[in-house]
Write a protein that holds these residues in place. Structure first.
Motif, PDB file in Angstrom:
ATOM      1  N   ALA A 106       5.040  80.246  31.709  1.00 27.25           N
ATOM      2  CA  ALA A 106       4.034  79.796  29.784  1.00 27.25           C
ATOM      3  C   ALA A 106       5.337  78.338  29.605  1.00 27.25           C
ATOM      4  CB  ALA A 106       3.531  80.914  28.930  1.00 27.25           C
ATOM      5  N   SER A 107       6.107  79.422  29.683  1.00 35.00           N
ATOM      6  CA  SER A 107       7.287  78.174  29.241  1.00 35.00           C
ATOM      7  C   SER A 107       7.652  77.099  29.281  1.00 35.00           C
ATOM      8  CB  SER A 107       8.756  78.851  28.759  1.00 35.00           C
ATOM      9  OG  SER A 107       8.836  80.034  27.711  1.00 35.00           O
ATOM     10  N   ARG A 108       7.249  76.623  30.724  1.00 31.99           N
ATOM     11  CA  ARG A 108       7.710  75.845  31.613  1.00 31.99           C
ATOM     12  C   ARG A 108       6.170  74.861  31.257  1.00 31.99           C
ATOM     13  NH1 ARG A 108      10.515  78.805  36.412  1.00 31.99           N
ATOM     14  NH2 ARG A 108      12.257  77.984  36.358  1.00 31.99           N
ATOM     15  N   ALA A 109       4.849  75.910  32.010  1.00 33.65           N
ATOM     16  CA  ALA A 109       3.627  74.742  31.022  1.00 33.65           C
ATOM     17  C   ALA A 109       2.841  74.033  29.229  1.00 33.65           C
ATOM     18  CB  ALA A 109       2.162  76.241  31.278  1.00 33.65           C
ATOM     19  N   ALA A 110       4.231  74.507  29.274  1.00 36.36           N
ATOM     20  CA  ALA A 110       4.313  74.338  27.139  1.00 36.36           C
ATOM     21  C   ALA A 110       5.208  72.666  27.475  1.00 36.36           C
ATOM     22  CB  ALA A 110       4.670  75.713  26.302  1.00 36.36           C
ATOM     23  N   GLY A 111       6.420  73.383  28.058  1.00 42.03           N
ATOM     24  CA  GLY A 111       7.243  71.744  28.209  1.00 42.03           C
ATOM     25  C   GLY A 111       6.111  70.848  28.840  1.00 42.03           C
ATOM     26  N   ALA A 112       5.761  71.246  30.197  1.00 44.26           N
ATOM     27  CA  ALA A 112       4.903  70.290  30.431  1.00 44.26           C
ATOM     28  C   ALA A 112       3.708  69.333  29.737  1.00 44.26           C
ATOM     29  CB  ALA A 112       4.024  70.403  31.694  1.00 44.26           C
ATOM     30  N   ASP A 113       3.729  70.143  29.100  1.00 45.11           N
ATOM     31  CA  ASP A 113       2.556  70.205  28.158  1.00 45.11           C
ATOM     32  C   ASP A 113       3.335  68.664  27.255  1.00 45.11           C
ATOM     33  OD1 ASP A 113      -0.303  69.516  26.556  1.00 45.11           O
ATOM     34  OD2 ASP A 113       0.984  70.600  24.929  1.00 45.11           O
ATOM     35  N   GLY A 114       4.613  68.867  26.242  1.00 44.89           N
ATOM     36  CA  GLY A 114       5.221  67.913  25.786  1.00 44.89           C
ATOM     37  C   GLY A 114       5.636  67.156  26.261  1.00 44.89           C
ATOM     38  N   GLY A 115       5.824  67.434  27.259  1.00 45.01           N
ATOM     39  CA  GLY A 115       6.600  66.253  28.080  1.00 45.01           C
ATOM     40  C   GLY A 115       7.677  66.123  27.475  1.00 45.01           C
ATOM     41  N   GLU A 116       8.814  64.478  28.244  1.00 49.41           N
ATOM     42  CA  GLU A 116      10.044  64.775  28.425  1.00 49.41           C
ATOM     43  C   GLU A 116      10.812  64.753  28.153  1.00 49.41           C
ATOM     44  OE1 GLU A 116      10.944  60.484  28.118  1.00 49.41           O
ATOM     45  OE2 GLU A 116       8.759  60.010  28.372  1.00 49.41           O
ATOM     46  N   GLY A 117      10.822  65.994  29.292  1.00 48.45           N
ATOM     47  CA  GLY A 117      11.984  66.693  29.167  1.00 48.45           C
ATOM     48  C   GLY A 117      11.710  67.827  27.743  1.00 48.45           C
ATOM     49  N   ILE A 118      10.808  67.649  27.169  1.00 44.74           N
ATOM     50  CA  ILE A 118      11.665  68.448  25.714  1.00 44.74           C
ATOM     51  C   ILE A 118      12.134  69.713  25.917  1.00 44.74           C
ATOM     52  CG2 ILE A 118       9.154  69.234  25.232  1.00 44.74           C
ATOM     53  CD1 ILE A 118      10.974  67.061  22.807  1.00 44.74           C
ATOM     54  N   LEU A 119      11.198  70.471  26.902  1.00 46.33           N
ATOM     55  CA  LEU A 119      11.407  72.552  26.778  1.00 46.33           C
ATOM     56  C   LEU A 119      12.787  72.478  27.467  1.00 46.33           C
ATOM     57  CD1 LEU A 119      10.570  75.179  27.535  1.00 46.33           C
ATOM     58  CD2 LEU A 119      10.876  74.030  29.578  1.00 46.33           C
ATOM     59  N   TYR A 120      13.129  71.430  27.818  1.00 44.65           N
ATOM     60  CA  TYR A 120      15.192  71.908  27.990  1.00 44.65           C
ATOM     61  C   TYR A 120      15.736  70.866  26.681  1.00 44.65           C
ATOM     62  CZ  TYR A 120      12.554  72.677  32.408  1.00 44.65           C
ATOM     63  OH  TYR A 120      12.197  73.014  33.370  1.00 44.65           O
ATOM     64  N   GLN A 121      15.427  71.091  25.616  1.00 42.57           N
ATOM     65  CA  GLN A 121      16.160  70.367  24.251  1.00 42.57           C
ATOM     66  C   GLN A 121      16.077  71.469  24.070  1.00 42.57           C
ATOM     67  OE1 GLN A 121      14.839  66.561  22.714  1.00 42.57           O
ATOM     68  NE2 GLN A 121      14.134  66.219  24.806  1.00 42.57           N
ATOM     69  N   THR A 122      15.645  72.404  24.248  1.00 38.97           N
ATOM     70  CA  THR A 122      15.183  74.023  23.201  1.00 38.97           C
ATOM     71  C   THR A 122      16.624  73.758  22.321  1.00 38.97           C
ATOM     72  OG1 THR A 122      13.380  74.570  23.464  1.00 38.97           O
ATOM     73  CG2 THR A 122      14.208  76.023  22.845  1.00 38.97           C
ATOM     74  N   ASP A 123      16.740  73.656  21.613  1.00 36.89           N
ATOM     75  CA  ASP A 123      18.161  75.048  20.104  1.00 36.89           C
ATOM     76  C   ASP A 123      17.861  75.946  19.363  1.00 36.89           C
ATOM     77  OD1 ASP A 123      16.413  73.053  18.673  1.00 36.89           O
ATOM     78  OD2 ASP A 123      18.099  71.771  18.320  1.00 36.89           O
ATOM     79  N   TRP A 124      16.390  76.370  19.281  1.00 33.57           N
ATOM     80  CA  TRP A 124      16.455  77.645  18.731  1.00 33.57           C
ATOM     81  C   TRP A 124      14.344  78.295  19.576  1.00 33.57           C
ATOM     82  CZ3 TRP A 124      11.684  79.627  16.732  1.00 33.57           C
ATOM     83  CH2 TRP A 124      11.656  80.838  15.905  1.00 33.57           C
ATOM     84  N   LEU A 125      15.238  79.739  20.192  1.00 33.91           N
ATOM     85  CA  LEU A 125      14.072  80.851  20.862  1.00 33.91           C
ATOM     86  C   LEU A 125      13.604  81.305  19.940  1.00 33.91           C
ATOM     87  CD1 LEU A 125      12.852  80.760  23.757  1.00 33.91           C
ATOM     88  CD2 LEU A 125      14.863  82.009  24.161  1.00 33.91           C
ATOM     89  N   GLY A 126      12.724  81.577  19.666  1.00 36.07           N
ATOM     90  CA  GLY A 126      11.725  82.789  19.243  1.00 36.07           C
ATOM     91  C   GLY A 126      11.144  83.707  20.198  1.00 36.07           C
ATOM     92  N   ILE A 127      11.176  85.250  20.820  1.00 38.75           N
ATOM     93  CA  ILE A 127      10.981  85.444  21.376  1.00 38.75           C
ATOM     94  C   ILE A 127      10.201  86.873  21.258  1.00 38.75           C
ATOM     95  CG2 ILE A 127      10.915  87.167  23.781  1.00 38.75           C
ATOM     96  CD1 ILE A 127      13.122  84.602  25.233  1.00 38.75           C
ATOM     97  N   VAL A 128       8.102  86.801  21.658  1.00 39.80           N
ATOM     98  CA  VAL A 128       7.493  88.574  21.034  1.00 39.80           C
ATOM     99  C   VAL A 128       7.634  88.813  21.735  1.00 39.80           C
ATOM    100  CG1 VAL A 128       5.141  88.859  20.831  1.00 39.80           C
ATOM    101  CG2 VAL A 128       5.334  86.419  20.123  1.00 39.80           C
ATOM    102  N   ASN A 129       8.519  90.366  21.414  1.00 39.77           N
ATOM    103  CA  ASN A 129       8.536  91.374  22.663  1.00 39.77           C
ATOM    104  C   ASN A 129       7.720  92.083  22.805  1.00 39.77           C
ATOM    105  OD1 ASN A 129      10.327  93.714  23.481  1.00 39.77           O
ATOM    106  ND2 ASN A 129      10.900  94.002  21.697  1.00 39.77           N
ATOM    107  N   GLN A 130       7.524  92.730  24.032  1.00 41.75           N
ATOM    108  CA  GLN A 130       6.516  93.370  24.685  1.00 41.75           C
ATOM    109  C   GLN A 130       7.093  94.640  25.013  1.00 41.75           C
ATOM    110  OE1 GLN A 130       7.349  93.809  28.700  1.00 41.75           O
ATOM    111  NE2 GLN A 130       9.071  94.715  27.322  1.00 41.75           N
ATOM    112  N   LEU A 131       5.817  95.462  25.781  1.00 37.09           N
ATOM    113  CA  LEU A 131       6.104  96.494  25.573  1.00 37.09           C
ATOM    114  C   LEU A 131       5.542  97.235  27.179  1.00 37.09           C
ATOM    115  CD1 LEU A 131       2.597  98.544  25.863  1.00 37.09           C
ATOM    116  CD2 LEU A 131       3.099  98.221  23.643  1.00 37.09           C
ATOM    117  N   SER A 132       5.134  96.437  27.848  1.00 42.69           N
ATOM    118  CA  SER A 132       4.771  96.716  30.019  1.00 42.69           C
ATOM    119  C   SER A 132       5.747  97.173  29.999  1.00 42.69           C
ATOM    120  CB  SER A 132       4.078  95.598  30.469  1.00 42.69           C
ATOM    121  OG  SER A 132       3.004  94.329  29.603  1.00 42.69           O
TER     122      SER A 132
END
Length: 509
Positions: free
Chosen positions: A41-67
């Motif tokens: 999903a992150s890669r898909a969001a990065g592709a949507d944002g374009g210009e290598g924006i995903l790899y400039q991430t300096d703040w990461l928030g993750i929703v926990n999971q229970l699976s």
């Protein structure tokens, strides 16, 4: 950009990327786990944002999971390593509650507004379908293969602290939310048929949205009757809810959004049509114990979260072209729509609701936010996101808009708990074992997988300041029948509680 100084754009939060994943592996067992879905999903969001924006991430928030419980506590490292990220700020929410995605979006916007972050990634996923299939395969394998395997789609969790309500079968949201539903029916002056018709109208509308949404898990429209009437396909779960009225958690879904500053978006060359501004939000909560409420037909924290968000953004419900009103069970949008003053047939989702769009536990609203971004890019100006977590416990609302927001909008204090506490009434004391007269406040009936009543549960008032829980044995067919009939006089009906074997037993007077 009109009226906004160029230098201010570094601190105006906008969403520029969104991505969603539906993993429908043939066997289920060979599907992705929660971490793999988050990465995809992150890669898909990065592709949507374009210009290598995903790899400039300096703040990461993750929703926990229970699976996959073994992944909890490792998700920041897992996502960062898989994507090659080195965020200076990163966190995984303590638990996967439904408000988590909106909380993280608001926190990310605040970090950007303070100049503490440039690019924020919010991501989450659940893979209960994969987990359930793998456990089923392991259970069918020779015993020599190893340890005990939990049954069903949910992982075995041993960390739940026993509560008095558990002795009465009130363990999961599916058991508890019907208490709110039945209480609200009485508050609203509705017959059972009228209340179910309202549920059917709201849910049918959500199924229509899901049917036309490529990201939804179940893409089929259902009529109101198909949703509310018990059938072999739509078995009763907990009165008055059927299978098609509860969240569908047996999915493999992941979603991510990228929040950045307007300055970064401009440098990436994004045009106005792809940039969605983050508006102000408001949050408040109820007590963790779902029975520790003044009443079961309203929520002070929900009302404050919604109304304060409208006030902060100088908007009314009629200003929104799109809405996502959290929909784990019909009672939540029923309460919310009365706060907002909107009709039951108003479209209340852009994703499709937790039954049809999919109910990936705490991450539903990341899907909703991603769909809201897509919807606003196509049509309209304003979108409202209302998130609910726990047992109508945690509430967080926020606005997404195509209207440029002024510099200085963020950071903002979204905590309006004091307002909710001031609005909330006194909470009756819940006592333990009790024998004597009582008055029925609300109730539900829990059914087995064949649609037969397992037992009923009654919340009874002893007096204005005191409550007690009671069980209605399945063998008391007259009492079960009266509860199921749901006549107008069932709420407020007189009865007797008898303490027996560590529990209270309800009988009608």
């Amino acid at each position: 950009m009109t009226g906004t100084k160029l230098g201010d754009t570094a601190r105006i939060p906008v969403i520029i990327g969104c991505g969603q994943i539906n993993d429908r592996a043939e066997t289920g067992a060979d599907g992705k786990d929660s971490l793999e879905l988050m990465v995809a999903a992150s890669r898909a969001a990065g592709a949507d944002g374009g210009e290598g924006i995903l790899y400039q991430t300096d703040w990461l928030g993750i929703v926990n999971q229970l699976s996959f419980p073994e992944l909890t506590g490792t998700l920041v490292e897992g996502v960062s390593n898989a994507l090659g990220l080195s965020p200076s700020t990163a966190r995984e929410t303590p638990s996967p509650t439904g408000d988590s995605p909106i909380l993280l979006i608001n926190e990310a916007a605040n970090a950007i507004g303070r100049g503490e972050a440039n690019v924020a990634l919010i991501v989450g996923a659940e893979a209960l379908r994969t987990a359930g299939k793998r456990r089923a395969e392991a259970a069918a394998a020779p015993a020599a293969l190893g340890a005990e395997v939990s049954k069903g789609p949910y992982p075995k969790r041993t960390s739940i602290t026993p509560q008095p309500r558990h002795a009465y079968g009130l363990i999961t949201p599916t058991d508890v939310y019907p208490l709110f539903e039945n209480a609200a029916r009485a508050r609203y002056g509705q017959t059972l048929a009228q209340a179910q018709a309202e549920s059917g109208t709201i849910w049918a509308g959500m199924s229509d949205v899901a049917a036309s949404n490529k990201h939804a898990w179940i893409r089929r429209s259902r009529t109101a009757a198909e949703i509310t009437e018990p059938t072999a396909e739509n078995r009763p779960i907990a009165f008055p809810y059927t299978k098609f009225q509860v969240a569908n958690a047996a999915v493999n879904q992941g979603a991510a959004v990228i929040v950045t500053s307007l300055a970064v978006a401009r440098r990436a060359g994004l045009n106005d049509e792809r940039i969605i501004y983050v508006g102000r939000g408001a949050a408040a909560h109820e007590a963790a114990d779902p029975l520790n409420r003044p009443d079961y037909a309203s929520s002070a924290s929900m009302a404050v979260s919604l109304t304060k968000t409208l006030e902060l953004n100088a908007m009314s419900a009629s200003d929104f072209d799109h809405m996502e009103i959290y929909s784990c069970f019909p009672i939540v949008p029923k309460m919310a729509r009365r706060v907002l003053g909107i009709r039951a047939d108003r479209t209340m989702t852009v994703f499709g609701g937790l039954t049809f769009g999919g109910g990936p536990i705490g991450n539903y609203m990341t899907h909703a936010a991603a769909c809201m971004v897509e919807a606003l890019r196509k049509k309209g100006t304003n979108g409202l996101l209302f998130a609910n977590g726990g047992y109508a416990t945690h509430n967080h609302t926020i606005v997404l808009t195509k209207t440029p927001q002024p510099a200085g909008t963020f950071p903002q204090d979204f905590d309006f708990q004091a307002d909710a506490d001031a609005l909330r009434g006194d909470v009756p004391n819940m006592i333990g074992e009790y024998s004597g007269p009582a008055t029925l406040e609300t109730y539900t009936i829990v059914f087995d997988r064949n649609g037969a009543p397992k037992h009923g549960v009654v919340i009874a008032r002893i007096d204005a300041a005191t409550r007690a829980i009671a069980i209605v044995p399945s063998g008391d067919s007259d009492a079960i029948g009266r509860l199921r009939e749901a006549s107008a006089d069932v709420h407020g009906a007189k009865g007797t509680l008898t303490a027996r074997g560590g529990r209270n037993i309800w009988s009608f007077a």
